[in-house]
Design a protein around this motif. Structure first.
Motif, PDB file in Angstrom:
ATOM      1  N   UNK A   1     -13.986  15.214  -5.278  1.00  0.00           N
ATOM      2  CA  UNK A   1     -13.057  15.025  -6.520  1.00  0.00           C
ATOM      3  C   UNK A   1     -11.670  14.634  -5.969  1.00  0.00           C
ATOM      4  N   UNK A   2     -11.149  15.455  -4.466  1.00  0.00           N
ATOM      5  CA  UNK A   2     -10.063  15.060  -3.603  1.00  0.00           C
ATOM      6  C   UNK A   2      -9.772  13.772  -3.197  1.00  0.00           C
ATOM      7  N   UNK A   3     -11.228  12.755  -3.074  1.00  0.00           N
ATOM      8  CA  UNK A   3     -10.967  11.937  -2.622  1.00  0.00           C
ATOM      9  C   UNK A   3     -11.156  10.867  -3.671  1.00  0.00           C
ATOM     10  N   UNK A   4     -11.968  10.833  -4.873  1.00  0.00           N
ATOM     11  CA  UNK A   4     -11.480  10.036  -5.789  1.00  0.00           C
ATOM     12  C   UNK A   4     -10.365   9.063  -5.847  1.00  0.00           C
ATOM     13  N   UNK A   5      -9.283   9.423  -5.493  1.00  0.00           N
ATOM     14  CA  UNK A   5      -8.036   8.863  -5.675  1.00  0.00           C
ATOM     15  C   UNK A   5      -8.167   7.655  -5.595  1.00  0.00           C
ATOM     16  N   UNK A   6      -8.699   8.119  -3.697  1.00  0.00           N
ATOM     17  CA  UNK A   6      -8.673   6.492  -2.907  1.00  0.00           C
ATOM     18  C   UNK A   6      -9.026   5.003  -3.169  1.00  0.00           C
ATOM     19  N   UNK A   7     -10.729   5.109  -3.678  1.00  0.00           N
ATOM     20  CA  UNK A   7     -11.218   4.037  -4.034  1.00  0.00           C
ATOM     21  C   UNK A   7     -10.763   3.527  -5.132  1.00  0.00           C
TER      22      UNK A   7
ATOM     23  N   UNK B   1       7.724 -18.942   1.580  1.00  0.00           N
ATOM     24  CA  UNK B   1       6.644 -19.026  -0.078  1.00  0.00           C
ATOM     25  C   UNK B   1       4.823 -17.763   0.948  1.00  0.00           C
ATOM     26  N   UNK B   2       4.401 -18.633   2.163  1.00  0.00           N
ATOM     27  CA  UNK B   2       3.763 -18.796   3.209  1.00  0.00           C
ATOM     28  C   UNK B   2       3.576 -17.506   3.240  1.00  0.00           C
ATOM     29  N   UNK B   3       4.696 -16.349   3.777  1.00  0.00           N
ATOM     30  CA  UNK B   3       5.042 -15.237   3.900  1.00  0.00           C
ATOM     31  C   UNK B   3       4.800 -14.352   3.166  1.00  0.00           C
ATOM     32  N   UNK B   4       5.273 -14.390   1.620  1.00  0.00           N
ATOM     33  CA  UNK B   4       4.526 -13.666   0.192  1.00  0.00           C
ATOM     34  C   UNK B   4       3.018 -14.032   0.401  1.00  0.00           C
ATOM     35  N   UNK B   5       2.063 -14.785   0.466  1.00  0.00           N
ATOM     36  CA  UNK B   5       1.117 -14.989   0.688  1.00  0.00           C
ATOM     37  C   UNK B   5       0.349 -14.053   1.230  1.00  0.00           C
ATOM     38  N   UNK B   6       0.995 -14.871   2.630  1.00  0.00           N
ATOM     39  CA  UNK B   6       0.138 -13.852   4.136  1.00  0.00           C
ATOM     40  C   UNK B   6       0.340 -11.840   3.235  1.00  0.00           C
ATOM     41  N   UNK B   7       2.173 -11.708   3.365  1.00  0.00           N
ATOM     42  CA  UNK B   7       1.701 -10.262   2.614  1.00  0.00           C
ATOM     43  C   UNK B   7       1.024 -10.069   1.262  1.00  0.00           C
ATOM     44  N   UNK B   8       0.547 -10.279   0.197  1.00  0.00           N
ATOM     45  CA  UNK B   8      -0.039 -10.761  -0.517  1.00  0.00           C
ATOM     46  C   UNK B   8      -2.143 -10.406  -0.187  1.00  0.00           C
ATOM     47  N   UNK B   9      -1.715 -11.454   0.739  1.00  0.00           N
ATOM     48  CA  UNK B   9      -3.550 -11.299   1.612  1.00  0.00           C
ATOM     49  C   UNK B   9      -3.449 -10.115   2.048  1.00  0.00           C
ATOM     50  N   UNK B  10      -2.128 -10.149   3.312  1.00  0.00           N
ATOM     51  CA  UNK B  10      -2.944  -8.529   4.204  1.00  0.00           C
ATOM     52  C   UNK B  10      -2.793  -6.675   3.137  1.00  0.00           C
ATOM     53  N   UNK B  11      -2.140  -6.856   2.020  1.00  0.00           N
ATOM     54  CA  UNK B  11      -2.195  -5.908   1.539  1.00  0.00           C
ATOM     55  C   UNK B  11      -3.149  -6.105   0.171  1.00  0.00           C
ATOM     56  N   UNK B  12      -4.061  -6.949   0.101  1.00  0.00           N
ATOM     57  CA  UNK B  12      -5.406  -7.272  -0.665  1.00  0.00           C
ATOM     58  C   UNK B  12      -6.613  -6.828  -0.141  1.00  0.00           C
ATOM     59  N   UNK B  13      -6.238  -6.996   1.844  1.00  0.00           N
ATOM     60  CA  UNK B  13      -7.525  -6.334   3.016  1.00  0.00           C
ATOM     61  C   UNK B  13      -7.589  -4.841   2.921  1.00  0.00           C
ATOM     62  N   UNK B  14      -5.821  -4.353   2.849  1.00  0.00           N
ATOM     63  CA  UNK B  14      -5.679  -2.951   3.154  1.00  0.00           C
ATOM     64  C   UNK B  14      -6.052  -2.244   1.554  1.00  0.00           C
ATOM     65  N   UNK B  15      -6.423  -3.233   0.252  1.00  0.00           N
ATOM     66  CA  UNK B  15      -6.647  -2.156  -0.830  1.00  0.00           C
ATOM     67  C   UNK B  15      -8.423  -2.478  -0.711  1.00  0.00           C
ATOM     68  N   UNK B  16      -8.592  -3.293  -0.052  1.00  0.00           N
ATOM     69  CA  UNK B  16     -10.265  -3.776  -0.020  1.00  0.00           C
ATOM     70  C   UNK B  16     -10.914  -2.710   0.866  1.00  0.00           C
ATOM     71  N   UNK B  17      -9.677  -2.103   2.146  1.00  0.00           N
ATOM     72  CA  UNK B  17     -10.184  -1.670   3.039  1.00  0.00           C
ATOM     73  C   UNK B  17     -10.563   0.055   1.936  1.00  0.00           C
ATOM     74  N   UNK B  18      -9.379   0.244   2.025  1.00  0.00           N
ATOM     75  CA  UNK B  18      -9.601   1.436   0.522  1.00  0.00           C
ATOM     76  C   UNK B  18     -10.401   1.839  -0.165  1.00  0.00           C
ATOM     77  N   UNK B  19     -11.373   0.830  -1.215  1.00  0.00           N
ATOM     78  CA  UNK B  19     -11.884   0.907  -1.940  1.00  0.00           C
ATOM     79  C   UNK B  19     -13.926   0.725  -1.340  1.00  0.00           C
TER      80      UNK B  19
END
Length: 190
Positions: free
Chosen positions: A135-141, A91-109
């Motif tokens: 227009x070619x970059x709008x999908x990233x954020x 469960x801790x590893x799943x939480x860590x994975x979700x947190x890392x994905x959150x950080x990557x999504x925030x970086x993209x946004x």
């Protein structure tokens, strides 16, 4: 409140799926038409390279967001599988994975949004379609925002990793070889 958030998530991902499907179909049709024109009629379309490039960016980043929603992003489960199934460490590893994905999504946004805003301040346009360069970059954020939203829903338990929208349930092959060996040994003894 959780039901409302899940309903919003479902509606957004349904729209994303339609946009991604339309992008993929349009890309395939345009590229096929271009190949036929080029090799059969020895002609082509001026915009036939530019539009599929824009569509592939839309498709890839939306597919990335849909993959995060269903937890089908790439992972290495060797360490995860060393721990007891559904135990605290898993469960801790799943939480860590979700947190890392959150950080990557925030970086993209954040950085994708900065890039789009910077491109909006410039006067350049795509040469064949005349669309603004941003227009070619709008999908990233946009994809980053969806990834952040989905990651927060996972971290707060609003949606669970097994709540799938776009993918099939993953088969757990952990220990399957050992079970098959024991089954064969049991069959041989009878």
């Amino acid at each position: 409140m959780a039901k409302i958030l899940r309903d919003i998530d479902y509606a957004v991902h349904k729209i994303l799926r339609y946009i991604a499907n339309i992008s993929l179909v349009a890309m395939v049709l345009i590229l096929t038409y271009t190949v036929v024109l080029r090799y059969v009629f020895n002609t082509g379309l001026a915009w036939a390279e530019e539009v599929p490039r824009l569509l592939v960016a839309v498709f890839v980043f939306l597919a990335c967001a849909m993959g995060v929603r269903d937890h089908v992003h790439i992972s290495v489960s060797f360490v995860y599988n060393l721990f007891r199934k559904n135990g605290k460490m898993q469960k801790a590893l799943i939480f860590l994975g979700d947190f890392v994905v959150l950080v990557c999504g925030a970086f993209m946004f954040y950085y994708g949004g900065l890039r789009v805003l910077k491109m909006m301040s410039l006067s350049g346009v795509q040469p064949m379609t005349g669309l603004p360069n941003w227009v070619q970059y709008i999908a990233v954020p946009f994809a980053g925002l969806i990834i952040v939203y989905d990651s927060l829903l996972f971290l707060f338990g609003v949606i669970k990793p097994g709540d799938l929208m776009h993918a099939e349930p993953e088969v757990d092959y952990t220990g399957q070889v050992e079970r098959e060996r024991k089954k064969k040994a049991g069959d041989a003894s009878t």
